[in-house]
Design a protein around this motif. Structure first.
Motif, PDB file in Angstrom:
ATOM      1  N   MET A  85      -8.090  -3.983 -10.161  1.00  0.00           N
ATOM      2  CA  MET A  85      -7.399  -3.438  -9.247  1.00  0.00           C
ATOM      3  C   MET A  85      -5.820  -4.161  -9.330  1.00  0.00           C
TER       4      MET A  85
ATOM      5  N   ALA B 226      -2.960   2.181  -8.524  1.00  0.00           N
ATOM      6  CA  ALA B 226      -3.999   1.584  -7.433  1.00  0.00           C
ATOM      7  C   ALA B 226      -5.231   2.738  -7.471  1.00  0.00           C
TER       8      ALA B 226
ATOM      9  N   GLN C  43      -4.731   2.564   2.326  1.00  0.00           N
ATOM     10  CA  GLN C  43      -5.446   1.810   1.103  1.00  0.00           C
ATOM     11  C   GLN C  43      -4.435   1.512   0.094  1.00  0.00           C
TER      12      GLN C  43
ATOM     13  N   ARG D  39      -2.654  -1.780  -1.368  1.00  0.00           N
ATOM     14  CA  ARG D  39      -2.694  -2.108  -2.873  1.00  0.00           C
ATOM     15  C   ARG D  39      -1.427  -2.328  -3.737  1.00  0.00           C
TER      16      ARG D  39
END
Length: 262
Positions: A1, A24, A35, A39
């Motif tokens: 990640m 991402a 999100q 990220r």
């Protein structure tokens, strides 16, 4: 990640931002705008604009408020893997074909309306030809392109003016061409793979004073195409390209006109 970027380290270059957004998605599942922002550390408005632009380009796909990797990225990834495998399988056979015939050999794939040349093998004549690895040429104007178009699904519907010619190529499995230049360059091209499942095509080209449009010169090209296809499908290569005969190849004293396409 991907680790979140801080305000000071947020990339400003567009390519870096695109890479940050795509990274991402390194993992299963879809992502929401929130999100992606979390990220990447990008501002919400910037992330939203970039996500929507990537959706328009088919790099991403949006369903409701969720985003996921798009078909274009899948296509590019598949092409990269396939072309690398194709090149590895074809390279030794292309060199065999050049040694057997003495002519310049090209390997190409269909990329939209163009032929994309993946490899080129040849001797002295090759330096006189404008084609190069990575270059492209309109498929409808080249023998190797017509070999690809004739074996590609639905191609004749998009190229109605070439339908009779493509039908003939589909029936015979060979495309012939003579460059419209003084002296004349002949090209013989053969698709690699069956109708509607063609993966590439290859061609030989040389002065028409040496290269003739008959089975003697078409046969080794067919054999090379079959050998490449067998290699790609995991079947053993059993038949070598026909050896060079006294009437094949180029004389050292041959005058070499310039090629427009192959």
């Amino acid at each position: 990640m991907t680790a979140p970027a801080t305000a000071d380290s947020t990339p400003t270059a567009i390519l870096e931002r695109i890479s940050l957004v795509l990274d991402a998605f390194d993992g299963p599942g879809r992502l929401t705008l929130a999100q992606v922002v979390r990220r990447t550390g990008l501002p919400r408005s910037s992330a939203h604009r970039m996500l929507e632009r990537l959706v328009e380009m088919r790099w991403l796909r949006r369903e409701g408020r969720d985003y996921e990797l798009g078909t274009r990225l899948m296509e590019l990834g598949s092409i990269a893997v396939h072309q690398n495998r194709l090149h590895s399988a074809a390279a030794p056979i292309l060199h065999d074909l050049h040694r057997a015939t003495g002519y310049v050999v090209h390997l190409g794939v269909l990329d939209g309306p163009d032929v994309l040349y993946l490899d080129k093998v040849g001797g002295r004549l090759a330096t006189e030809l404008p084609t190069r690895v990575g270059s492209r040429y309109p498929a409808r104007n080249s023998a190797i392109g017509k070999a690809l178009l004739a074996y590609t699904p639905h191609s004749t519907h998009d190229l109605a003016d070439l339908t009779p010619e493509l039908r003939k190529v589909r029936e015979t499995g060979v495309a012939y061409e003579v460059a419209r230049i003084s002296g004349g360059i002949g090209i013989i091209a053969v698709p690699i793979g069956p109708v509607d499942d063609v993966v590439a095509a290859l061609s030989i080209c040389g002065p028409t004073s040496h290269l003739k449009f008959d089975h003697r010169h078409a046969a080794p090209v067919r054999m090379a195409a079959n050998a490449i296809h067998r290699s790609l499908t995991g079947r053993p290569r059993t038949t070598p390209v026909a050896p060079r005969s006294h009437h094949q190849g180029l004389s050292a004293a041959t005058t070499q006109p310039r090629l427009q396409y192959a």
